[in-house]
Design a protein around this motif. Structure first.
Motif, PDB file in Angstrom:
ATOM      1  N   GLN A  17       0.834  -1.205   0.000  1.00  0.00           N
ATOM      2  CA  GLN A  17       0.000   0.000   0.000  1.00  0.00           C
ATOM      3  C   GLN A  17       0.868   1.254   0.000  1.00  0.00           C
ATOM      4  OE1 GLN A  17      -3.467   0.496   2.518  1.00  0.00           O
ATOM      5  NE2 GLN A  17      -3.379  -1.669   3.061  1.00  0.00           N
ATOM      6  N   ALA A  18       1.896   1.255   0.855  1.00  0.00           N
ATOM      7  CA  ALA A  18       2.771   2.433   0.969  1.00  0.00           C
ATOM      8  C   ALA A  18       3.513   2.688  -0.336  1.00  0.00           C
ATOM      9  CB  ALA A  18       3.757   2.237   2.112  1.00  0.00           C
ATOM     10  N   LEU A  19       4.026   1.644  -0.949  1.00  0.00           N
ATOM     11  CA  LEU A  19       4.762   1.809  -2.199  1.00  0.00           C
ATOM     12  C   LEU A  19       3.848   2.301  -3.325  1.00  0.00           C
ATOM     13  CD1 LEU A  19       7.051  -1.322  -1.974  1.00  0.00           C
ATOM     14  CD2 LEU A  19       7.808   1.059  -2.012  1.00  0.00           C
ATOM     15  N   GLU A  20       2.621   1.811  -3.350  1.00  0.00           N
ATOM     16  CA  GLU A  20       1.675   2.251  -4.374  1.00  0.00           C
ATOM     17  C   GLU A  20       1.267   3.704  -4.152  1.00  0.00           C
ATOM     18  OE1 GLU A  20      -0.339   2.224  -7.774  1.00  0.00           O
ATOM     19  OE2 GLU A  20       0.854   0.519  -7.063  1.00  0.00           O
ATOM     20  N   ALA A  21       1.000   4.065  -2.881  1.00  0.00           N
ATOM     21  CA  ALA A  21       0.538   5.424  -2.568  1.00  0.00           C
ATOM     22  C   ALA A  21       1.624   6.473  -2.802  1.00  0.00           C
ATOM     23  CB  ALA A  21       0.054   5.493  -1.119  1.00  0.00           C
ATOM     24  N   THR A  22       2.892   6.072  -2.714  1.00  0.00           N
ATOM     25  CA  THR A  22       3.991   7.035  -2.853  1.00  0.00           C
ATOM     26  C   THR A  22       4.741   6.873  -4.165  1.00  0.00           C
ATOM     27  OG1 THR A  22       5.483   5.537  -1.663  1.00  0.00           O
ATOM     28  CG2 THR A  22       4.318   7.187  -0.351  1.00  0.00           C
ATOM     29  N   ARG A  23       4.125   6.148  -5.104  1.00  0.00           N
ATOM     30  CA  ARG A  23       4.792   5.850  -6.377  1.00  0.00           C
ATOM     31  C   ARG A  23       5.337   7.103  -7.059  1.00  0.00           C
ATOM     32  NH1 ARG A  23       4.688   1.767 -10.200  1.00  0.00           N
ATOM     33  NH2 ARG A  23       3.289   0.528  -8.925  1.00  0.00           N
ATOM     34  N   LYS A  24       4.589   8.196  -7.033  1.00  0.00           N
ATOM     35  CA  LYS A  24       5.019   9.403  -7.762  1.00  0.00           C
ATOM     36  C   LYS A  24       6.251  10.047  -7.145  1.00  0.00           C
ATOM     37  CE  LYS A  24       1.825  12.472  -5.305  1.00  0.00           C
ATOM     38  NZ  LYS A  24       0.673  13.357  -5.447  1.00  0.00           N
ATOM     39  N   PHE A  25       6.539   9.714  -5.892  1.00  0.00           N
ATOM     40  CA  PHE A  25       7.669  10.354  -5.226  1.00  0.00           C
ATOM     41  C   PHE A  25       8.996   9.672  -5.535  1.00  0.00           C
ATOM     42  CE2 PHE A  25       4.033  11.376  -2.453  1.00  0.00           C
ATOM     43  CZ  PHE A  25       4.069  12.750  -2.596  1.00  0.00           C
ATOM     44  N   TYR A  26       8.967   8.459  -6.076  1.00  0.00           N
ATOM     45  CA  TYR A  26      10.237   7.841  -6.410  1.00  0.00           C
ATOM     46  C   TYR A  26      10.379   7.595  -7.910  1.00  0.00           C
ATOM     47  CZ  TYR A  26       7.360   3.634  -5.677  1.00  0.00           C
ATOM     48  OH  TYR A  26       6.347   2.714  -5.676  1.00  0.00           O
ATOM     49  N   ALA A  27       9.525   8.244  -8.742  1.00  0.00           N
ATOM     50  CA  ALA A  27       9.743   8.250 -10.179  1.00  0.00           C
ATOM     51  C   ALA A  27      11.024   9.056 -10.431  1.00  0.00           C
ATOM     52  CB  ALA A  27       8.551   8.878 -10.881  1.00  0.00           C
ATOM     53  N   PRO A  28      11.800   8.779 -11.459  1.00  0.00           N
ATOM     54  CA  PRO A  28      11.505   7.855 -12.549  1.00  0.00           C
ATOM     55  C   PRO A  28      11.932   6.409 -12.285  1.00  0.00           C
ATOM     56  CG  PRO A  28      13.518   9.014 -13.038  1.00  0.00           C
ATOM     57  CD  PRO A  28      13.037   9.532 -11.710  1.00  0.00           C
ATOM     58  N   TRP A  29      12.378   6.083 -11.065  1.00  0.00           N
ATOM     59  CA  TRP A  29      12.749   4.689 -10.785  1.00  0.00           C
ATOM     60  C   TRP A  29      11.480   3.888 -10.548  1.00  0.00           C
ATOM     61  CZ3 TRP A  29      15.397   8.762  -8.384  1.00  0.00           C
ATOM     62  CH2 TRP A  29      16.679   8.983  -8.880  1.00  0.00           C
ATOM     63  N   GLU A  30      11.052   3.222 -11.567  1.00  0.00           N
ATOM     64  CA  GLU A  30       9.818   2.441 -11.485  1.00  0.00           C
ATOM     65  C   GLU A  30      10.022   1.258 -10.539  1.00  0.00           C
ATOM     66  OE1 GLU A  30       6.758   2.407 -13.298  1.00  0.00           O
ATOM     67  OE2 GLU A  30       7.091   4.437 -14.001  1.00  0.00           O
ATOM     68  N   TRP A  31       9.065   1.056  -9.664  1.00  0.00           N
ATOM     69  CA  TRP A  31       9.122  -0.094  -8.768  1.00  0.00           C
ATOM     70  C   TRP A  31       8.366  -1.241  -9.416  1.00  0.00           C
ATOM     71  CZ3 TRP A  31       4.907  -1.960  -5.450  1.00  0.00           C
ATOM     72  CH2 TRP A  31       5.304  -3.050  -4.683  1.00  0.00           C
ATOM     73  N   ARG A  61      -4.940   0.156  -4.549  1.00  0.00           N
ATOM     74  CA  ARG A  61      -5.423   1.204  -3.652  1.00  0.00           C
ATOM     75  C   ARG A  61      -4.674   1.142  -2.330  1.00  0.00           C
ATOM     76  NH1 ARG A  61      -9.550   4.529  -5.987  1.00  0.00           N
ATOM     77  NH2 ARG A  61     -10.536   3.269  -7.597  1.00  0.00           N
ATOM     78  N   SER A  62      -4.971   2.118  -1.466  1.00  0.00           N
ATOM     79  CA  SER A  62      -4.440   2.094  -0.108  1.00  0.00           C
ATOM     80  C   SER A  62      -5.532   2.580   0.830  1.00  0.00           C
ATOM     81  CB  SER A  62      -3.200   2.988   0.014  1.00  0.00           C
ATOM     82  OG  SER A  62      -3.571   4.358   0.039  1.00  0.00           O
ATOM     83  N   TYR A  63      -5.271   2.493   2.121  1.00  0.00           N
ATOM     84  CA  TYR A  63      -6.241   2.990   3.096  1.00  0.00           C
ATOM     85  C   TYR A  63      -6.522   4.480   2.886  1.00  0.00           C
ATOM     86  CZ  TYR A  63      -5.912  -1.291   5.930  1.00  0.00           C
ATOM     87  OH  TYR A  63      -5.974  -2.578   6.381  1.00  0.00           O
ATOM     88  N   LEU A  64      -5.575   5.196   2.291  1.00  0.00           N
ATOM     89  CA  LEU A  64      -5.762   6.635   2.040  1.00  0.00           C
ATOM     90  C   LEU A  64      -6.908   6.899   1.075  1.00  0.00           C
ATOM     91  CD1 LEU A  64      -2.018   7.717   1.694  1.00  0.00           C
ATOM     92  CD2 LEU A  64      -3.504   7.957   3.691  1.00  0.00           C
ATOM     93  N   ASP A  65      -7.222   5.906   0.230  1.00  0.00           N
ATOM     94  CA  ASP A  65      -8.300   6.070  -0.746  1.00  0.00           C
ATOM     95  C   ASP A  65      -9.687   5.886  -0.136  1.00  0.00           C
ATOM     96  OD1 ASP A  65      -6.593   6.450  -3.030  1.00  0.00           O
ATOM     97  OD2 ASP A  65      -6.122   4.307  -2.890  1.00  0.00           O
ATOM     98  N   ALA A  66      -9.756   5.382   1.098  1.00  0.00           N
ATOM     99  CA  ALA A  66     -11.055   5.081   1.708  1.00  0.00           C
ATOM    100  C   ALA A  66     -11.921   6.319   1.864  1.00  0.00           C
ATOM    101  CB  ALA A  66     -10.859   4.413   3.072  1.00  0.00           C
ATOM    102  N   ALA A  67     -11.294   7.473   2.110  1.00  0.00           N
ATOM    103  CA  ALA A  67     -12.064   8.705   2.317  1.00  0.00           C
ATOM    104  C   ALA A  67     -12.815   9.133   1.062  1.00  0.00           C
ATOM    105  CB  ALA A  67     -11.139   9.833   2.772  1.00  0.00           C
ATOM    106  N   GLY A  68     -12.329   8.705  -0.100  1.00  0.00           N
ATOM    107  CA  GLY A  68     -12.964   9.116  -1.344  1.00  0.00           C
ATOM    108  C   GLY A  68     -13.930   8.110  -1.924  1.00  0.00           C
ATOM    109  N   LEU A  69     -14.225   7.044  -1.206  1.00  0.00           N
ATOM    110  CA  LEU A  69     -15.136   6.025  -1.729  1.00  0.00           C
ATOM    111  C   LEU A  69     -16.585   6.495  -1.689  1.00  0.00           C
ATOM    112  CD1 LEU A  69     -13.679   2.775  -0.136  1.00  0.00           C
ATOM    113  CD2 LEU A  69     -13.452   3.546  -2.494  1.00  0.00           C
TER     114      LEU A  69
END
Length: 203
Positions: A17-31, A61-69
């Motif tokens: 979840q953490a890696l998916e939610a923060t994906r944009k912060f470690y571009a361009p190194w694709e995980w 998704r991550s738990y952070l997305d729950a608020a927007g459901l």
């Protein structure tokens, strides 16, 4: 580092979840998450808490997305589209073969040191908790224990009257072939002939 494993099998859900939610912060190194997901797909999760942490990651998704459901969108879902909650067919009343599990408890850390061993016979597929219950039933003087219920399942607080303590940073660690178990006593299923050790330890 460990063929896709991040920490252990129970830290995988939150790590993904953490890696998916923060994906944009470690571009361009694709995980490349394929290795990590293959670890998750291969594991038979039993604990509700672990399942709850893995499921969001499996759908990106991550738990952070729950608020927007939008829960209202699914309120009127027809019963035919809802999943039935029924037990697996053919699993009731089928006798299981018996297995033998060697179980020992050891304290060389505090107070009067002790080491006791026993071999118990349980049905195949029994959990470590069930092995401990049989050992305690057969020899309560040596193998009595206490647990407390947590969101991750039963947690062993004491064995043979010796309790772990956050003040002393002590606990009961469970090992198989000198390796710490990665599952709790409520879900780990010993195999025939396995030797499970409960060792009073520090962290």
């Amino acid at each position: 580092e460990k063929n896709g494993m991040i920490g252990n099998i129970y830290s995988m859900g939150l790590a993904l979840q953490a890696l998916e939610a923060t994906r944009k912060f470690y571009a361009p190194w694709e995980w490349d998450c394929s290795q990590a997901f293959s670890v998750v797909y291969a594991h038979d999760y039993q604990q509700p808490m672990a399942i709850a942490e893995v499921l969001p990651a499996l759908v990106g998704r991550s738990y952070l997305d729950a608020a927007g459901l939008d829960c209202a969108a699914t309120r009127d879902m027809s019963p035919s589209r809802q999943l039935p909650l029924s037990p697996k067919p053919g699993t009731h009343g089928v006798p299981r073969a018996s297995i033998q599990v060697h179980y020992s408890i050891t304290n060389t850390l505090q107070g009067k040191h002790f080491h006791y061993s026993t071999t118990v016979t349980v049905p195949s597929g029994s959990t470590l908790l069930q092995v401990m219950e049989v050992a305690a039933e057969e020899n309560p003087q040596n193998f009595s224990f206490q647990t407390e219920q947590t969101s991750w399942g039963p947690y062993v607080t004491s064995i043979h009257g010796l309790a772990g303590s956050t003040d002393d940073r002590t606990y009961w660690q469970f090992l198989s072939a000198e390796n710490a178990l990665e599952e709790g006593v409520g879900t780990y299923k010993p195999y025939d002939g396995e030797h499970i050790q409960a060792v009073f330890s520090t962290y």
